[in-house]
Design an enzyme around this catalytic site. Structure first.
Site, mmCIF file in Angstrom:
data_model
loop_
_atom_site.group_PDB
_atom_site.id
_atom_site.type_symbol
_atom_site.label_atom_id
_atom_site.label_comp_id
_atom_site.label_asym_id
_atom_site.label_seq_id
_atom_site.Cartn_x
_atom_site.Cartn_y
_atom_site.Cartn_z
ATOM 1 N N GLU A 1 9.174 0.334 41.886
ATOM 2 C CA GLU A 1 8.932 -1.041 42.329
ATOM 3 C C GLU A 1 10.075 -1.996 41.985
ATOM 4 O O GLU A 1 10.097 -3.127 42.480
ATOM 5 C CB GLU A 1 7.631 -1.568 41.701
ATOM 6 C CG GLU A 1 6.368 -0.895 42.197
ATOM 7 C CD GLU A 1 5.965 0.331 41.386
ATOM 8 O OE1 GLU A 1 4.785 0.720 41.429
ATOM 9 O OE2 GLU A 1 6.846 0.923 40.701
ATOM 10 N N LYS B 1 -5.122 4.491 20.351
ATOM 11 C CA LYS B 1 -5.845 3.551 19.485
ATOM 12 C C LYS B 1 -6.612 4.345 18.436
ATOM 13 O O LYS B 1 -7.582 5.031 18.740
ATOM 14 C CB LYS B 1 -6.792 2.676 20.298
ATOM 15 C CG LYS B 1 -7.362 1.529 19.483
ATOM 16 C CD LYS B 1 -8.113 0.540 20.353
ATOM 17 C CE LYS B 1 -8.566 -0.661 19.538
ATOM 18 N NZ LYS B 1 -9.282 -1.655 20.372
ATOM 19 N N TRP C 1 -2.768 0.682 16.640
ATOM 20 C CA TRP C 1 -2.078 1.316 17.758
ATOM 21 C C TRP C 1 -0.981 2.248 17.268
ATOM 22 O O TRP C 1 -0.207 1.918 16.380
ATOM 23 C CB TRP C 1 -1.461 0.253 18.677
ATOM 24 C CG TRP C 1 -2.476 -0.641 19.325
ATOM 25 C CD1 TRP C 1 -2.775 -1.917 18.973
ATOM 26 C CD2 TRP C 1 -3.328 -0.320 20.421
ATOM 27 N NE1 TRP C 1 -3.761 -2.419 19.786
ATOM 28 C CE2 TRP C 1 -4.121 -1.461 20.693
ATOM 29 C CE3 TRP C 1 -3.496 0.812 21.221
ATOM 30 C CZ2 TRP C 1 -5.062 -1.498 21.708
ATOM 31 C CZ3 TRP C 1 -4.445 0.782 22.233
ATOM 32 C CH2 TRP C 1 -5.211 -0.363 22.467
#
Length: 541
Positions: A326, A436, A441
Site C-alpha cells: 500500500e 500478551k 506485551w
C-alpha cells in the site's frame, strides 16, 4: 511555472534515450544475456504495438506472470506508457487467490514465462476475462488454452511489429500499475498506483537519504517484480540510468553467488531470508562481494547478527527499509544521520529507518490518542502521502472503502512501533502478532532477532500460544544451520541476559523450515495453525 504530466511514457523515453547505453542483464544459469536501454526502448515499442493488435486500446489490465528478466522490464515500460495498466501477478499465490486477483482486476492479456506455463495452465480456465496469453522465453505450443483464449509466441508476435510507437499523453493521476496484497487474511486486496505516484516514488528511491540509486550503479533486483513493484527499482533505474541485473528464476544462494561473481553489482535488494541463505553459502564457499556498496532488506526485520556478519566478514553494509504494498512500497530507510558513528550509527541501522518528507506518519494508541515521538511510546503506525494508497481497488466500480484499513485520510499499517524525535521508526511487531502475557506485551520480533543471534540458528519465528495462567506465552520455532546442534535449554540460557526473565520462552520446537508467505515473510498464521492442530513437537522447559 510550466506544467506537464508525470507520465511513465516520459520516463520510458528519458531512460531509453539519455541513458541508452545502460543495460538490463538477465541471468541464464550459466551466463547472461544483455540488452541496452536503447534497445529496451525498441523492445517496449514492439510490445506496445503487439498489445494494440490484441485489443489493448484503453486502460485494460495486462497481467504478467513472470520472473525478473528483460521481458518483464519491457512490460513494466510499455504497458503503462501506452495507457494500459500493468498487473503483476504473484506466482506464489495459492491457486484460488491467483484466479481471484486475475478476475478481480479483469486481466485482458497475460504474459507468462515459459517455465511458469504449468502453474498458469491449471488456473487459466477459471480466469474468465483473459482473452490472450503471450508466452515469453518458452514454447507457446506447450500451453493448452481453454476455448476463447488465444496463445501467442512472444518472439513471433514482437518480430512482426515496428520498433517505434506513438506514446500517448496520459493523465498522471490515472492508474499505471496494480499489485494485490498477499491475502493472509481474506481475499487479496488490489492497490492501484498512478503515474504520478510512481514518478514521485522513483525520485525518492534515488535520493541521498534513501537507496541512493545512481547512474554508476548496477543493481541486482532479487526482490520479485511481482511484489510491490520490485520496491520501485525498475522505474528508478530508468530515471537515473542505473543498470539492472535480473536473476530470472535463479534465486537460490548458489546461483546468486554466481551472479555476484560474474556481474559484480554495486547494489542489491531482497528480503532477509534471501540474505540469510546467501550468508550461509558464503561462509561455506567464501568469495569477495565487497563490490556491493550496499544491500537493502525489507519485508521483515533483519537480524542484527546477520547485518554484523555481512559488514564484518564481507565489508557489505546491510540497510533496513520498511514499506508495504500500500506504500508503493517505500516508507522509510535506515540510513544513519551523517553525524552518527560507531555504536550510535548501528543503533540507527537496527531501526526500520527515517521517514522521508513525503511520508507523513503518526502512532495511534489503544485509546485512539496520538503517541509522541519520544523513542519510547508505542502505538500502531499510520501513514499518508502522495504514493500511499487511500483505498483498495474494487473492480470496475473503482475503489473500495475499508474503514478497518483507511480512516481520516490515513493508512492503518497494522504495524506496532515507536519513533524517535528525529523520525526513526522501530517496529516492535505486527498488531496481530504481539504476544500478551500476564497483561504485559512481548515483541515476537525482538525475541526472533535475539534467538537468531545464536551461531547455531539459521531462522527463528515466534508466535503466541494459549496459556491458562498467563493468557499467552511465546512459542519459538527454530531452524538450525546445517551441521549445527543446540538444545532448547541452551537457547533459553543464551537469552537469559538479553531479555527480561518473564519474557524467556518455555515452549520450543525445532523445524526443518519456517512456513513462509508468497513474498518470503514468516507465515505466523500457518505456524499457529500447526500448533493448534498438534503438528509441532514442542519441548517445554
Amino acid at each position: 511555472m510550466q506544467d506537464g504530466q508525470l507520465s511513465l511514457a516520459r520516463l520510458l523515453q528519458h531512460g531509453t534515450t539519455v541513458h541508452s547505453k545502460s543495460e538490463v542483464v538477465t541471468w541464464t544459469g550459466d551466463g547472461a544475456r544483455r540488452e541496452t536501454y536503447g534497445d529496451l526502448g525498441k523492445h517496449a515499442a514492439k510490445l506496445a504495438n503487439a498489445l494494440r493488435g490484441l485489443g489493448v486500446t484503453g486502460d485494460q489490465r495486462v497481467g504478467t506472470f513472470m520472473w525478473n528478466n528483460a521481458e518483464h522490464l519491457a512490460a513494466y515500460a510499455a504497458i503503462p506508457a501506452m495507457g494500459a495498466v500493468l498487473h503483476t501477478l504473484n506466482i506464489r499465490l495459492f491457486p484460488e487467490q491467483l484466479t481471484f486477483v486475475a478476475n478481480h482486476a479483469a486481466d485482458h492479456v497475460v504474459i507468462v514465462d515459459g517455465t511458469l506455463i504449468p502453474l498458469l495452465a491449471k488456473q487459466l480456465p477459471e480466469m474468465t476475462t483473459v482473452r490472450h496469453v503471450i508466452v515469453a522465453n518458452g514454447d507457446a505450443s506447450k500451453l493448452e488454452a481453454p476455448a476463447g483464449v488465444e496463445v501467442h509466441s512472444y518472439g513471433e508476435l514482437l518480430d512482426a511489429q515496428p520498433g517505434t510507437f506513438d506514446w500517448p499523453e496520459v493523465d498522471e493521476r490515472s492508474a499505471a500499475a496494480m499489485c494485490y496484497t498477499s491475502g493472509t487474511t481474506g481475499d487479496p486486496k488490489g492497490v492501484a498506483y498512478s503515474h504520478r505516484s510512481i514518478w514521485l516514488h522513483s525520485m525518492q528511491v534515488c535520493m541521498s537519504d534513501s537507496m541512493q540509486l545512481a547512474q554508476h550503479d548496477s543493481a541486482l533486483a532479487i526482490v520479485p517484480m511481482f511484489h510491490a513493484m520490485s520496491w520501485g527499482l525498475p522505474y528508478a533505474a530508468l530515471m537515473v540510468g542505473a543498470s539492472l541485473v535480473m536473476p530470472d528464476r535463479f534465486l537460490q544462494p548458489g546461483p546468486i553467488a554466481q551472479i555476484l561473481a560474474a556481474e559484480k553489482p554495486t547494489f542489491a535488494a531482497a528480503v532477509p531470508t534471501i540474505w540469510q541463505g546467501l550468508l550461509q553459502h558464503l561462509d561455506a564457499n567464501p568469495q569477495d562481494i565487497s563490490h556491493l556498496r550496499e544491500v537493502v532488506v525489507g519485508g521483515s526485520a533483519a537480524p542484527p547478527s546477520m547485518m554484523h556478519a555481512f559488514q564484518e566478514k564481507y565489508d557489505v553494509p546491510v540497510l533496513h527499509a520498511w514499506g508495504m504494498t500500500e506504500t508503493s512500497p517505500l516508507g522509510s530507510v535506515a540510513r544513519p544521520p551523517a553525524s552518527a558513528t560507531g555504536d550510535e550509527a548501528w543503533s540507527y541501522r537496527y531501526t526500520q529507518g527515517r521517514f522521508p518528507a513525503s511520508v507523513h506518519a503518526r502512532l495511534i494508541t489503544d485509546d485512539g490518542s496520538e503517541a509522541p515521538w519520544d523513542g519510547e511510546s508505542v502505538g500502531e503506525l499510520e501513514v499518508r502521502g502522495p504514493w500511499i494508497a487511500g483505498a483498495y481497488y474494487s473492480g470496475e466500480e473503482g475503489v473500495e472503502p475499508d474503514p478497518e484499513k483507511f480512516h481520516d485520510g490515513w493508512l492503518r499499517t497494522g504495524d506496532v512501533g515507536k519513533v524517535t524525535p528525529d523520525g526513526f521508526l522501530t517496529l516492535t511487531d505486527r498488531a496481530k502478532d504481539v504476544i500478551k502475557s500476564g497483561g504485559e506485551w512481548i515483541s515476537s520480533v525482538d525475541l526472533e532477532n535475539q534467538v537468531m543471534g545464536h551461531p547455531a540458528v539459521a531462522e527463528a519465528a515466534v508466535v503466541g500460544i494459549p496459556d491458562e495462567k498467563w493468557d499467552e506465552r511465546p512459542l519459538v520455532a527454530v531452524v538450525l544451520r546445517e551441521g549445527q546442534s543446540v538444545t532448547a535449554g541452551e537457547l533459553r540460557e543464551f537469552l537469559s541476559d538479553k531479555v527480561a526473565k518473564w519474557q524467556l520462552p518455555e515452549n520450543w520446537t525445532f523445524v526443518q523450515e519456517v512456513p513462509k508467505t508468497s513474498v518470503g515473510k514468516f507465515d505466523k498464521k500457518r505456524l499457529r495453525a500447526f500448533h493448534s492442530e498438534g503438528k509441532l513437537d514442542i519441548s517445554q522447559l
